[in-house]
Design a protein around this motif. Sequence first.
Motif, PDB file in Angstrom:
ATOM      1  N   LEU A 167       6.713 -21.431  78.308  1.00  9.76           N
ATOM      2  CA  LEU A 167       5.750 -21.837  77.276  1.00  9.76           C
ATOM      3  C   LEU A 167       4.359 -21.299  77.581  1.00  9.76           C
ATOM      4  CD1 LEU A 167       6.827 -25.547  76.663  1.00  9.76           C
ATOM      5  CD2 LEU A 167       7.100 -23.616  75.100  1.00  9.76           C
ATOM      6  N   SER A 168       4.027 -21.234  78.867  1.00  5.19           N
ATOM      7  CA  SER A 168       2.715 -20.709  79.261  1.00  5.19           C
ATOM      8  C   SER A 168       2.674 -19.184  79.183  1.00  5.19           C
ATOM      9  CB  SER A 168       2.377 -21.175  80.680  1.00  5.19           C
ATOM     10  OG  SER A 168       1.195 -20.576  81.157  1.00  5.19           O
ATOM     11  N   VAL A 169       3.740 -18.526  79.661  1.00  7.13           N
ATOM     12  CA  VAL A 169       3.734 -17.069  79.745  1.00  7.13           C
ATOM     13  C   VAL A 169       3.843 -16.412  78.375  1.00  7.13           C
ATOM     14  CG1 VAL A 169       5.016 -15.078  80.654  1.00  7.13           C
ATOM     15  CG2 VAL A 169       4.642 -17.082  82.094  1.00  7.13           C
ATOM     16  N   ARG A 170       4.577 -17.021  77.453  1.00  6.65           N
ATOM     17  CA  ARG A 170       4.806 -16.357  76.160  1.00  6.65           C
ATOM     18  C   ARG A 170       3.533 -16.207  75.337  1.00  6.65           C
ATOM     19  NH1 ARG A 170       7.851 -20.705  72.125  1.00  6.65           N
ATOM     20  NH2 ARG A 170       6.065 -22.101  71.829  1.00  6.65           N
ATOM     21  N   ALA A 171       2.468 -16.925  75.694  1.00 12.06           N
ATOM     22  CA  ALA A 171       1.199 -16.806  74.977  1.00 12.06           C
ATOM     23  C   ALA A 171       0.284 -15.740  75.582  1.00 12.06           C
ATOM     24  CB  ALA A 171       0.479 -18.152  74.963  1.00 12.06           C
ATOM     25  N   ARG A 172       0.723 -15.073  76.652  1.00  9.24           N
ATOM     26  CA  ARG A 172      -0.120 -14.074  77.300  1.00  9.24           C
ATOM     27  C   ARG A 172      -0.129 -12.776  76.504  1.00  9.24           C
ATOM     28  NH1 ARG A 172       1.577 -14.988  83.675  1.00  9.24           N
ATOM     29  NH2 ARG A 172       0.825 -17.155  83.813  1.00  9.24           N
TER      30      ARG A 172
END
Length: 283
Positions: A167-172
């Motif tokens: 969830l955190s990485v996919r917004a990078r």
Amino acid sequence: MKAPLSLLAGAALLLLLTAATLAGPLLLPDPEAMDLAVRLGPPSADHLLGTDELGRDVLARLVQGGRVSLAVAALTATLAALFGTAIGLLAGYVGGRIDSALMRLTDGVMALPLLPLLIVLAAADPVRLGIPPDLAASEPVAVARLAIIVACVSWTGVARLVRGSTLSVRARDHVRAAEALGAGPMRVMVRHILPDVASPVVVAATLSVGHVILIESALSFLGLGLRPPLASWGNMLTGAMDVVWTAPAMAIWPGAAIFITVLAFNLLGEGLQRRLAPSLCRR
């Protein structure tokens, strides 16, 4: 003090692995060879840790049990990490109803009582499933069977951890750029998200090995795990129960091996956590 302890734990595990895979089979007696004339014998030049209730060399069986227990733990941790990573990646990246369904499945497995469930699964007779008796009793099949049983309930922690990281990485930016260039969901998950969540997975898998060793020992102690003549630390403890008052060393040696190995894996996991995934460390 954390780094030296982690290095010491890694060295202890490397020594144990070397002894179990190389030194034991080459230098020690046959762990299945029985000699009732020397049953429960004291330590000697021929038997460095003495003999058990059937006259078998305790050190040889301890080393064989270490090989088997480590094989079960490593295979279980690998299977649980692979399955949990797949579930967590899919849930975190796709989201929506798939995320909700997979997380409810994860919560449901986590809510099940662990030991009774494992006892039910381990009680299933592989011979009744169509596996020939000789094959079912062999070491590879016995190890794989127990590893699959324990992995069925051990993947949930990895799945939740990977989902949160996804969830955190996919917004990078690099993930958004790959999506904008037309990369498909599978390529994005495998090539652009998985490398960023791999470090926590390695840490979680390492920390889970000690827990798996305890579970395997408990099941073998109850007679539902690895069964004689195949040696494991758990069934060595079972065999020592009848002679624990007359020969306490029969219970001390496998108990100490379990304690030291679990402690070493926990220390190594904490060291890897501080090195690879410092965000998971408690402040």
